[in-house]
Design a protein around this motif. Structure first.
Motif, PDB file in Angstrom:
ATOM      1  N   GLU A  73      -5.541 -17.182 -42.863  1.00  0.00           N
ATOM      2  CA  GLU A  73      -6.573 -16.475 -43.620  1.00  0.00           C
ATOM      3  C   GLU A  73      -6.140 -15.045 -43.934  1.00  0.00           C
ATOM      4  O   GLU A  73      -5.369 -14.437 -43.180  1.00  0.00           O
ATOM      5  CB  GLU A  73      -7.877 -16.436 -42.815  1.00  0.00           C
ATOM      6  N   ASP A  91     -11.977 -13.251 -40.853  1.00  0.00           N
ATOM      7  CA  ASP A  91     -12.270 -13.241 -42.288  1.00  0.00           C
ATOM      8  C   ASP A  91     -13.796 -13.186 -42.438  1.00  0.00           C
ATOM      9  O   ASP A  91     -14.527 -13.385 -41.470  1.00  0.00           O
ATOM     10  CB  ASP A  91     -11.693 -14.511 -42.941  1.00  0.00           C
ATOM     11  N   ASP A  93     -15.765 -15.253 -43.888  1.00  0.00           N
ATOM     12  CA  ASP A  93     -16.396 -16.520 -44.265  1.00  0.00           C
ATOM     13  C   ASP A  93     -16.389 -17.539 -43.124  1.00  0.00           C
ATOM     14  O   ASP A  93     -16.393 -18.755 -43.370  1.00  0.00           O
ATOM     15  CB  ASP A  93     -15.716 -17.103 -45.511  1.00  0.00           C
ATOM     16  N   HIS A  96     -13.470 -20.465 -43.078  1.00  0.00           N
ATOM     17  CA  HIS A  96     -13.370 -21.428 -44.176  1.00  0.00           C
ATOM     18  C   HIS A  96     -12.157 -21.065 -45.035  1.00  0.00           C
ATOM     19  O   HIS A  96     -11.707 -19.924 -45.041  1.00  0.00           O
ATOM     20  CB  HIS A  96     -14.643 -21.433 -45.022  1.00  0.00           C
ATOM     21  N   ASP A  98     -10.602 -19.994 -48.216  1.00  0.00           N
ATOM     22  CA  ASP A  98     -11.055 -19.369 -49.463  1.00  0.00           C
ATOM     23  C   ASP A  98      -9.875 -18.999 -50.355  1.00  0.00           C
ATOM     24  O   ASP A  98      -8.718 -19.238 -49.998  1.00  0.00           O
ATOM     25  CB  ASP A  98     -11.968 -18.177 -49.168  1.00  0.00           C
ATOM     26  N   ASP A 101      -6.742 -17.128 -48.962  1.00  0.00           N
ATOM     27  CA  ASP A 101      -6.082 -17.663 -47.767  1.00  0.00           C
ATOM     28  C   ASP A 101      -4.842 -18.459 -48.207  1.00  0.00           C
ATOM     29  O   ASP A 101      -4.746 -18.879 -49.356  1.00  0.00           O
ATOM     30  CB  ASP A 101      -7.034 -18.565 -46.976  1.00  0.00           C
TER      31      ASP A 101
HETATM   32 CA   LIG Z   1     -11.318 -17.593 -45.083  1.00  0.00          CA
END
Ligand SMILES: [Ca+2]
Ligand SMILES: [Ca+2]
Ligand SMILES: [Ca+2]
Ligand SMILES: [Ca+2]
Length: 429
Positions: A73, A91, A93, A96, A98, A101
């Motif tokens: 990430e 990160d 989020d 996750h 994104d 990343d």
């Molecule tokens: Ca992320």
């Protein structure tokens, strides 16, 4: 005539026809051996799921096989999220995948193109076909990134490891270690089983010697003056990324160079930053980075300006002095079946250049070393272009490769990792 001509054109047509059909049939033509493939979430177009829910597969012998990969990430400023070490970051989020990343896997693990959906596993939510292309000859290969509803089965292969307590790193091909008293460059390097090596340390230490003239004062600084503060790191199956702050004290506590940089370890190579920043513009600056070998008598040295090979004998004679020291792009020191390589990379337009440092002298005197002599000392003499440097900070990258024996042409495979990097595109289905 003309038979040769006709045969040649026939062959050309045949080859073209064959290569088109190879690509159409989805046969892997990618030959790259040492390259990682780095694909951002934006390019993958299969983002938004928890990182643990992804699996990466390659088609080999008509089966989809899980291959080693990691998703690293990055934060909004493009800095890596550090999952281990002193200053762990996150990160925004909640883990996750994104857009910024990075999915990373090795070119050697890629496979063929899927002919259809029949071979896809049960229960996948979404799949992205990632096509990898080598820009020199348009060679191709494919991998498949899939998202599932639950954590997915992964390859158990782990190509690279890092131990921040002992400051050591290892892959199946090489290993190394930093001395805590001068951790800016390694003080152990070894070839490992994957190359037929036996883990024997072949390096005395990496020397970093800097000469600075500023405000009428001349200062000499060495690897023993440079402090390294590790912020944190990522240790995945494909790469290790270490983030550290290095500082070289100048005088009155003013650091001449306090920089933060990443070090990367992959299966066959380690990629270090040599960064310099100048809060005060020095009148004169010169840096040498030397790989001081313990005893490489009988090994052969080649580089981009000295391609015919030069045997190390521990004595500095006329033949050593005749070597071309001008700025170079690759060097290798090789012993039959094992080779140790150096390359360096500067940002585009950077005026600073590395000339060749070469010293084949078993009696060379140096107070700051552990094994007497330089047998040989080979490295980077950054002696050109500092006066033309406009920026206050510059990051030069030094890369050490470990491979089997040297054959002419291998340097292209190695330089291409940086000069002609692999690219990737993706489609989802
Ligand atoms: Ca992320
Ligand atoms: Ca991110
Ligand atoms: Ca010699
Ligand atoms: Ca030495």
């Amino acid at each position: 005539m003309k038979w040769t001509k006709i045969i040649t054109s026939f062959m050309i047509i045949f080859c073209l026809a064959f290569s088109v059909s190879a690509e159409e049939q989805g046969i892997k033509s990618l030959q790259r051996r040492f390259d990682p493939v780095i694909v951002t979430g934006q390019t993958c177009s299969l983002t938004g799921e928890p990182i643990l829910h992804y699996g990466l597969y390659a088609l080999k012998e008509n089966r989809l096989i899980p291959i080693p990969f990691q998703i690293d990430e990055k934060d909004e400023d493009g800095k890596f999220i550090l999952t281990h070490g002193k200053h762990i970051t996150t990160d925004n989020d909640n883990n996750h995948f994104d857009a910024n990343d990075e999915l990373v896997f090795m070119a050697m693990d890629t496979g063929e193109k899927l002919p259809g959906k029949a071979l896809l596993p049960q229960g996948y939510k979404a799949c992205a076909e990632i096509e990898v292309t080598g820009p020199v000859s348009q060679e191709k290969a494919w991998v498949y990134l899939m998202a599932f509803n639950t954590p997915e089965y992964k390859s158990s292969l782990d190509y690279v490891s890092y131990n921040h307590k002992t400051l050591s790193f290892s892959t199946r091909n090489y290993s190394g270690h930093y001395n805590k008293k001068f951790p800016v460059g390694a003080s152990k390097y070894a070839f490992e089983e994957g190359l037929g090596g036996h883990g024997k340390d072949f390096i005395d230490r990496i020397k970093a010697r800097v000469k600075i003239k500023s405000m009428g004062i001349t200062l000499n600084r060495s690897e023993e003056d440079i402090t390294v503060e590790e912020e944190g790191y990522i240790d995945g199956p494909v790469r290790v990324v270490v983030y550290s702050k290095n500082a070289t004290p100048l005088f009155l506590g003013i650091p001449v160079s306090a920089t933060k940089q990443y070090t990367y370890y992959y299966d066959s190579y380690a990629d270090f930053a040599f960064s310099a920043s100048f809060p005060i513009k020095p009148g004169y600056f010169r840096a040498t980075i030397i790989d001081d070998f313990k005893d490489a008598k009988g090994w052969t040295f080649y580089n981009s300006n000295n391609p015919s090979g030069h045997i190390i004998d521990g004595k500095m004679d006329d033949s050593d002095k005749k070597l071309d020291r001008s700025p170079w792009t690759w060097s290798v020191l090789t012993r039959d079946d094992l080779s140790f390589w150096s390359v360096w990379i500067a940002p585009p337009g950077c005026p600073v250049k590395a000339s060749l440092y070469f010293n084949d002298d078993e009696n060379a005197k140096d107070k700051m070393e552990d094994d007497p002599g330089e047998l040989p000392g080979i490295g980077f003499d950054f002696n050109i272009g500092w006066d033309k440097l406009k920026a206050d900070t510059v990051e030069l990258r030094l890369v050490h490769f470990y491979t089997k024996g040297y054959q002419k042409g291998m340097e292209t495979d190695i330089r291409n990792i940086y000069d002609a990097p692999l690219s990737a595109t993706s489609v989802t289905f």
